[in-house]
Design a protein around this motif. Structure first.
Motif, PDB file in Angstrom:
ATOM      1  N   HIS A   1       0.801  -1.224   0.000  1.00 43.48           N
ATOM      2  CA  HIS A   1       0.000   0.000   0.000  1.00 43.48           C
ATOM      3  C   HIS A   1       0.834   1.276   0.000  1.00 43.48           C
ATOM      4  CE1 HIS A   1      -3.033  -2.932   1.324  1.00 43.48           C
ATOM      5  NE2 HIS A   1      -3.871  -2.142   0.699  1.00 43.48           N
ATOM      6  N   LYS A   2       2.140   1.152   0.095  1.00 41.91           N
ATOM      7  CA  LYS A   2       2.992   2.337   0.186  1.00 41.91           C
ATOM      8  C   LYS A   2       2.821   3.296  -1.006  1.00 41.91           C
ATOM      9  CE  LYS A   2       7.491   3.603   1.834  1.00 41.91           C
ATOM     10  NZ  LYS A   2       8.719   3.106   2.414  1.00 41.91           N
ATOM     11  N   PRO A   3       2.837   2.827  -2.271  1.00 48.62           N
ATOM     12  CA  PRO A   3       2.645   3.767  -3.396  1.00 48.62           C
ATOM     13  C   PRO A   3       1.301   4.502  -3.339  1.00 48.62           C
ATOM     14  CG  PRO A   3       3.475   1.671  -4.192  1.00 48.62           C
ATOM     15  CD  PRO A   3       3.135   1.479  -2.750  1.00 48.62           C
ATOM     16  N   SER A   4       0.255   3.790  -2.957  1.00 49.93           N
ATOM     17  CA  SER A   4      -1.064   4.424  -2.870  1.00 49.93           C
ATOM     18  C   SER A   4      -1.089   5.499  -1.789  1.00 49.93           C
ATOM     19  CB  SER A   4      -2.133   3.384  -2.563  1.00 49.93           C
ATOM     20  OG  SER A   4      -2.190   2.431  -3.589  1.00 49.93           O
ATOM     21  N   MET A   5      -0.459   5.212  -0.670  1.00 47.35           N
ATOM     22  CA  MET A   5      -0.434   6.191   0.424  1.00 47.35           C
ATOM     23  C   MET A   5       0.389   7.422   0.045  1.00 47.35           C
ATOM     24  SD  MET A   5      -2.461   4.922   2.528  1.00 47.35           S
ATOM     25  CE  MET A   5      -2.228   6.017   3.901  1.00 47.35           C
ATOM     26  N   ILE A   6       1.478   7.226  -0.676  1.00 49.77           N
ATOM     27  CA  ILE A   6       2.282   8.365  -1.134  1.00 49.77           C
ATOM     28  C   ILE A   6       1.464   9.220  -2.097  1.00 49.77           C
ATOM     29  CG2 ILE A   6       4.294   9.010  -2.512  1.00 49.77           C
ATOM     30  CD1 ILE A   6       5.739   6.597  -1.255  1.00 49.77           C
ATOM     31  N   ALA A   7       0.754   8.574  -3.020  1.00 54.15           N
ATOM     32  CA  ALA A   7      -0.070   9.309  -3.977  1.00 54.15           C
ATOM     33  C   ALA A   7      -1.171  10.095  -3.265  1.00 54.15           C
ATOM     34  CB  ALA A   7      -0.678   8.340  -4.990  1.00 54.15           C
ATOM     35  N   LEU A   8      -1.804   9.485  -2.276  1.00 60.97           N
ATOM     36  CA  LEU A   8      -2.849  10.193  -1.531  1.00 60.97           C
ATOM     37  C   LEU A   8      -2.286  11.404  -0.797  1.00 60.97           C
ATOM     38  CD1 LEU A   8      -4.965   7.268  -0.077  1.00 60.97           C
ATOM     39  CD2 LEU A   8      -5.705   9.002  -1.700  1.00 60.97           C
ATOM     40  N   ARG A   9      -1.116  11.259  -0.209  1.00 61.40           N
ATOM     41  CA  ARG A   9      -0.494  12.391   0.487  1.00 61.40           C
ATOM     42  C   ARG A   9      -0.169  13.515  -0.483  1.00 61.40           C
ATOM     43  NH1 ARG A   9       2.833   8.162   3.634  1.00 61.40           N
ATOM     44  NH2 ARG A   9       1.536   7.880   5.481  1.00 61.40           N
ATOM     45  N   LEU A  10       0.305  13.170  -1.692  1.00 61.36           N
ATOM     46  CA  LEU A  10       0.608  14.199  -2.694  1.00 61.36           C
ATOM     47  C   LEU A  10      -0.653  14.921  -3.148  1.00 61.36           C
ATOM     48  CD1 LEU A  10       3.295  12.387  -4.870  1.00 61.36           C
ATOM     49  CD2 LEU A  10       3.643  14.318  -3.325  1.00 61.36           C
ATOM     50  N   VAL A  11      -1.727  14.183  -3.337  1.00 54.24           N
ATOM     51  CA  VAL A  11      -2.998  14.803  -3.753  1.00 54.24           C
ATOM     52  C   VAL A  11      -3.516  15.736  -2.670  1.00 54.24           C
ATOM     53  CG1 VAL A  11      -5.425  14.300  -4.243  1.00 54.24           C
ATOM     54  CG2 VAL A  11      -3.627  12.996  -5.363  1.00 54.24           C
ATOM     55  N   ILE A  12      -3.436  15.310  -1.431  1.00 54.41           N
ATOM     56  CA  ILE A  12      -3.897  16.149  -0.322  1.00 54.41           C
ATOM     57  C   ILE A  12      -3.033  17.400  -0.206  1.00 54.41           C
ATOM     58  CG2 ILE A  12      -4.100  16.261   2.200  1.00 54.41           C
ATOM     59  CD1 ILE A  12      -4.986  13.301   2.064  1.00 54.41           C
ATOM     60  N   ALA A  13      -1.703  17.244  -0.359  1.00 53.67           N
ATOM     61  CA  ALA A  13      -0.805  18.398  -0.287  1.00 53.67           C
ATOM     62  C   ALA A  13      -1.109  19.386  -1.418  1.00 53.67           C
ATOM     63  CB  ALA A  13       0.648  17.945  -0.349  1.00 53.67           C
ATOM     64  N   PHE A  14      -1.363  18.880  -2.622  1.00 51.40           N
ATOM     65  CA  PHE A  14      -1.698  19.753  -3.748  1.00 51.40           C
ATOM     66  C   PHE A  14      -3.005  20.493  -3.493  1.00 51.40           C
ATOM     67  CE2 PHE A  14      -3.938  20.458  -7.759  1.00 51.40           C
ATOM     68  CZ  PHE A  14      -3.036  21.309  -8.377  1.00 51.40           C
ATOM     69  N   ALA A  15      -3.996  19.797  -2.955  1.00 53.00           N
ATOM     70  CA  ALA A  15      -5.288  20.433  -2.676  1.00 53.00           C
ATOM     71  C   ALA A  15      -5.145  21.531  -1.624  1.00 53.00           C
ATOM     72  CB  ALA A  15      -6.300  19.385  -2.215  1.00 53.00           C
ATOM     73  N   VAL A  16      -4.345  21.287  -0.603  1.00 51.31           N
ATOM     74  CA  VAL A  16      -4.126  22.297   0.438  1.00 51.31           C
ATOM     75  C   VAL A  16      -3.416  23.503  -0.150  1.00 51.31           C
ATOM     76  CG1 VAL A  16      -2.879  22.785   2.576  1.00 51.31           C
ATOM     77  CG2 VAL A  16      -4.216  20.699   2.367  1.00 51.31           C
ATOM     78  N   LEU A  17      -2.384  23.266  -0.967  1.00 55.05           N
ATOM     79  CA  LEU A  17      -1.668  24.386  -1.599  1.00 55.05           C
ATOM     80  C   LEU A  17      -2.578  25.175  -2.537  1.00 55.05           C
ATOM     81  CD1 LEU A  17       1.810  22.807  -2.352  1.00 55.05           C
ATOM     82  CD2 LEU A  17       1.267  24.575  -0.670  1.00 55.05           C
ATOM     83  N   ALA A  18      -3.419  24.472  -3.289  1.00 54.44           N
ATOM     84  CA  ALA A  18      -4.353  25.155  -4.183  1.00 54.44           C
ATOM     85  C   ALA A  18      -5.345  26.003  -3.391  1.00 54.44           C
ATOM     86  CB  ALA A  18      -5.092  24.141  -5.047  1.00 54.44           C
ATOM     87  N   LEU A  19      -5.824  25.481  -2.283  1.00 54.13           N
ATOM     88  CA  LEU A  19      -6.755  26.239  -1.445  1.00 54.13           C
ATOM     89  C   LEU A  19      -6.088  27.468  -0.855  1.00 54.13           C
ATOM     90  CD1 LEU A  19      -9.554  26.441  -0.124  1.00 54.13           C
ATOM     91  CD2 LEU A  19      -8.643  25.103   1.766  1.00 54.13           C
ATOM     92  N   VAL A  20      -4.868  27.316  -0.370  1.00 54.75           N
ATOM     93  CA  VAL A  20      -4.138  28.458   0.190  1.00 54.75           C
ATOM     94  C   VAL A  20      -3.888  29.500  -0.894  1.00 54.75           C
ATOM     95  CG1 VAL A  20      -1.908  29.163   1.162  1.00 54.75           C
ATOM     96  CG2 VAL A  20      -3.104  27.177   2.085  1.00 54.75           C
ATOM     97  N   GLY A  21      -3.513  29.059  -2.085  1.00 52.35           N
ATOM     98  CA  GLY A  21      -3.299  29.990  -3.193  1.00 52.35           C
ATOM     99  C   GLY A  21      -4.570  30.716  -3.579  1.00 52.35           C
ATOM    100  N   PHE A  22      -5.673  29.997  -3.625  1.00 53.78           N
ATOM    101  CA  PHE A  22      -6.946  30.613  -3.971  1.00 53.78           C
ATOM    102  C   PHE A  22      -7.348  31.664  -2.946  1.00 53.78           C
ATOM    103  CE2 PHE A  22     -11.593  30.640  -3.556  1.00 53.78           C
ATOM    104  CZ  PHE A  22     -11.934  31.112  -4.819  1.00 53.78           C
ATOM    105  N   VAL A  23      -7.220  31.330  -1.674  1.00 53.74           N
ATOM    106  CA  VAL A  23      -7.566  32.274  -0.612  1.00 53.74           C
ATOM    107  C   VAL A  23      -6.655  33.493  -0.677  1.00 53.74           C
ATOM    108  CG1 VAL A  23      -7.608  32.601   1.889  1.00 53.74           C
ATOM    109  CG2 VAL A  23      -8.604  30.550   0.884  1.00 53.74           C
ATOM    110  N   ALA A  24      -5.367  33.287  -0.938  1.00 49.14           N
ATOM    111  CA  ALA A  24      -4.432  34.413  -1.036  1.00 49.14           C
ATOM    112  C   ALA A  24      -4.804  35.331  -2.191  1.00 49.14           C
ATOM    113  CB  ALA A  24      -3.014  33.893  -1.201  1.00 49.14           C
TER     114      ALA A  24
END
Length: 63
Positions: free
Chosen positions: A15-38
């Motif tokens: 499950h390691k590759p899937s967990m890494i991919a999920l973490r990357l997607v979550i990190a991208f979503a958080v960065l996109a949200l922060v950018g949008f709010v900014a």
């Protein structure tokens, strides 16, 4: 009832590759949200709102 083969180390490796991919997607979503709010906080880009803030007359003539 329990599972017949519960090798946690093997499952973690599988499950390691899937967990890494999920973490990357979550990190991208958080960065996109922060950018949008900014961007929203920096300025609306709405000419009507800018005219209201500055007190200038509207630039388009109304017929």
């Amino acid at each position: 009832m329990s599972a017949p083969d519960t090798n946690l180390e093997k499952q973690e490796r599988r499950h390691k590759p899937s967990m890494i991919a999920l973490r990357l997607v979550i990190a991208f979503a958080v960065l996109a949200l922060v950018g949008f709010v900014a961007l929203q906080m920096l300025g609306s880009g709405d000419p009507i709102a800018e005219e209201l803030e500055t007190g200038s007359a509207p630039s388009a003539a109304v017929d």
